[in-house]
Design an enzyme around this catalytic site. Structure first.
Site, PDB file in Angstrom:
ATOM      1  N   LYS A 180       0.807  -1.145   0.081  1.00 22.45           N
ATOM      2  CA  LYS A 180      -0.080  -0.052   0.018  1.00 22.45           C
ATOM      3  C   LYS A 180       0.745   1.113   0.094  1.00 22.45           C
ATOM      4  O   LYS A 180       1.847   1.366   0.894  1.00 22.45           O
ATOM      5  CB  LYS A 180      -0.783  -0.007   1.132  1.00 22.45           C
ATOM      6  CG  LYS A 180      -2.019   1.161   1.167  1.00 22.45           C
ATOM      7  CD  LYS A 180      -3.087   1.007   2.300  1.00 22.45           C
ATOM      8  CE  LYS A 180      -4.056   1.917   2.147  1.00 22.45           C
ATOM      9  NZ  LYS A 180      -5.190   1.586   3.149  1.00 22.45           N
ATOM     10  N   ASP A 191     -14.562   0.460   9.145  1.00 23.26           N
ATOM     11  CA  ASP A 191     -14.883   1.176   7.761  1.00 23.26           C
ATOM     12  C   ASP A 191     -15.329  -0.180   6.753  1.00 23.26           C
ATOM     13  O   ASP A 191     -14.676  -0.742   5.833  1.00 23.26           O
ATOM     14  CB  ASP A 191     -13.596   1.629   7.095  1.00 23.26           C
ATOM     15  CG  ASP A 191     -13.797   2.342   5.728  1.00 23.26           C
ATOM     16  OD1 ASP A 191     -15.186   2.874   5.641  1.00 23.26           O
ATOM     17  OD2 ASP A 191     -12.854   2.729   4.922  1.00 23.26           O
TER      18      ASP A 191
END
Length: 521
Positions: free
Chosen positions: A151, A286
């Site tokens: 990431k 989330d």
């Protein structure tokens, strides 16, 4: 000048999408309305206001999209149509070039890319407003040969975010000063909340630590997989983790073809959520379909795979106990207890009448029991509860905002997986068992065990502390003893009076009975 131009562009987009109608109705400045009429000549407002707001945020860029996502969680502040439309916002952001990602990685590790990865896919597999993800294979280190996901933070994000946040704070201040509705919506509070979430997401080391904590918490549950973090290759702008192979949870047709038990998957999702919230007080906040996959690997078939840990929620022991008692009372339809809990916690004024609050809560919740998930809406229940809360001046607790957002995510996942799922019946046994563990002997033993190190330090020092107290405070101790003795003497006199009175009463009854018998005889 750049900030001024950016501000002018924001205002122009807002006016062209008719966002002035959301707030200008409460403005007390006629010149603002006249100026708006001039600037907005020729615009068309044939779309609903919520849709126009969503499209304006998408036009303004990824930071405003993220802001809209956070704003959608504050259903206590927004009308239902706007909150529902903002909930549809997605991170539809084009990826940045792979060469830029490579430069960021090499700068973070201080070495060429080929020394770290045996293979690196320059085409990202996912791209969002904050970062994007590439697949790779590690070359060096203890995890050499492992397939990983890398990431990478978008370049130069912090200056752009800080500039837009400064503009948001400035506009929020204007809105509060110029609009009565603006003051009710608390825009500066919302911007501050967004600022916190966004800066947390910009630190990938923080996200990695969140993932590691969730991985430890969920280790014994065997329902969810959290990727392992490779700490040798984690930095604030680059994060390397175990590569996950799964099917996105919203692709239910493919999951059925693979043989996944969909109803069980829905029940497992509820169990995972309530375990993270009530057992751990640390939950993935989330949980939209883009961050949830299902494993089809034979070794972990049918288990959830959680991704993206930039936003997590935390609850204190008091928050967990309060929420668990509320949920349990809801499931038992004990609305009086729910009302009492709100008053006991201080969330509503102490002079609130319990019966009135109980009646209002019953009117909201009773119509939704004994129905499958397809016939109820947690969003609607929460919205009606918030409307009720405004009537009774309930204080919205900021630590519960993320919990509300996650509940709505769970509802959406549940609808896609198993519309027949009875959310209440699935959650009730878990919560009741959790409550028993909180008040039973196991809880007492756990607390004693947790306090044992403190007791071990305190007990050897007790004789010395007692000696010092007796040595340095003889006069105070003597006065306290004298007061206790005086109180004891008063108590003794009172007891003697009661005993003597009782004995005299009994003797009087005996004498009276004897005299009556003699007279009759």
């Amino acid at each position: 000048m750049r900030r001024l131009l950016r501000g002018a562009f924001i205002v122009w987009v807002a006016l062209r999408h008719g966002l002035d109608e959301l707030v200008l109705s409460s403005f007390d400045h006629p010149w603002l309305r006249r100026l708006t009429r001039v600037v907005t000549i020729g615009r068309k407002l044939d779309k609903p206001r919520g849709q126009r707001l969503r499209e304006a945020l998408e036009r303004l860029g990824p930071i405003f999209v993220k802001f809209g996502q956070v704003l959608s969680t504050r259903r206590d502040l927004l009308p239902p149509d706007i909150a529902d439309e903002l909930a549809r916002l997605q991170d539809r952001v084009p990826p940045f070039p792979g060469d830029v990602a490579v430069a960021t990685i090499e700068r973070a590790f201080g070495r060429p890319l080929d020394e770290v990865f045996a293979h690196f896919d320059r085409v990202p597999v996912a791209s969002a407003s904050i970062a994007q993800v590439h697949f790779a294979t590690l070359r060096s280190g203890a995890a050499a040969g492992r397939e990983v996901a890398v990431k990478v933070l978008r370049p130069n994000m912090l200056p752009v975010i800080d500039k837009d946040l400064a503009l948001m704070r400035m506009m929020a201040g204007w809105l509060e000063r110029l609009s009565a509705d603006g003051r009710r919506l608390k825009p500066r509070e919302v911007v501050a909340e967004f600022d916190k979430y966004l800066h947390d997401e910009l630190d990938l080391l923080r996200e990695a630590s969140n993932a590691a904590q969730l991985r430890r918490n969920m280790a014994g549950l065997d329902l969810v997989i959290i990727p392992e973090m490779y700490w040798d290759w984690c930095r604030t702008d680059v994060m390397v983790m175990e590569r996950m192979a799964g099917v996105p949870i919203n692709r239910t047709d493919e999951l059925r073809r693979q043989g996944v038990d969909i109803p069980r998957l829905a029940r497992d999702g509820v169990t995972i959520f309530f375990t993270q919230v009530f057992r751990d007080g640390f939950f993935h906040a989330d949980m939209h379909p883009g961050n949830i996959q299902v494993s089809i690997d034979p070794a972990s078939f049918g288990r959830y795979i959680s991704l993206d840990f930039g936003i997590v929620g935390t609850l204190t022991a008091f928050d967990k106990e309060y929420l668990a008692q509320n949920f349990t009372a809801f499931f038992r339809r004990d609305y009086k207890r729910v009302a009492e809990l709100h008053i006991e916690s201080g969330w509503v004024p102490a002079d609130t009448r319990v019966d009135e609050l109980e009646s209002a809560i019953r009117a909201v919740c009773e119509p939704y029991f004994d129905r499958p998930l397809k016939e109820i809406s947690l969003g609607m229940v929460l919205m009606r509860l918030f409307q009720t809360s405004r009537r009774f001046h309930v204080e919205i607790q900021p630590q519960l905002v993320l919990l509300q957002k996650t509940l709505l995510n769970i509802e959406g996942l549940g609808r896609e997986l198993d519309p027949e799922l009875d959310l209440w019946a699935t959650a009730k046994p878990f919560l009741e068992q959790w409550m028993l563990e909180q008040v039973g002997p196991q809880r007492l033993l756990a607390q004693l065990k947790a306090e044992a190190p403190q007791y071990a330090k305190l007990l050897p020092a007790l004789p010395r502390l007692l000696h010092d107290y007796l040595k340095h405070r003889p006069h105070e101790l003597r006065s306290e003893i004298d007061a206790l003795l005086a109180e004891q003497r008063r108590t003794n006199r009172l007891l003697q009076g009661i005993i003597y009175g009782g004995v005299g009463f009994v003797l009087g009854l005996i004498v009276t009975q004897i005299l009556l018998r003699i007279r009759v005889w």
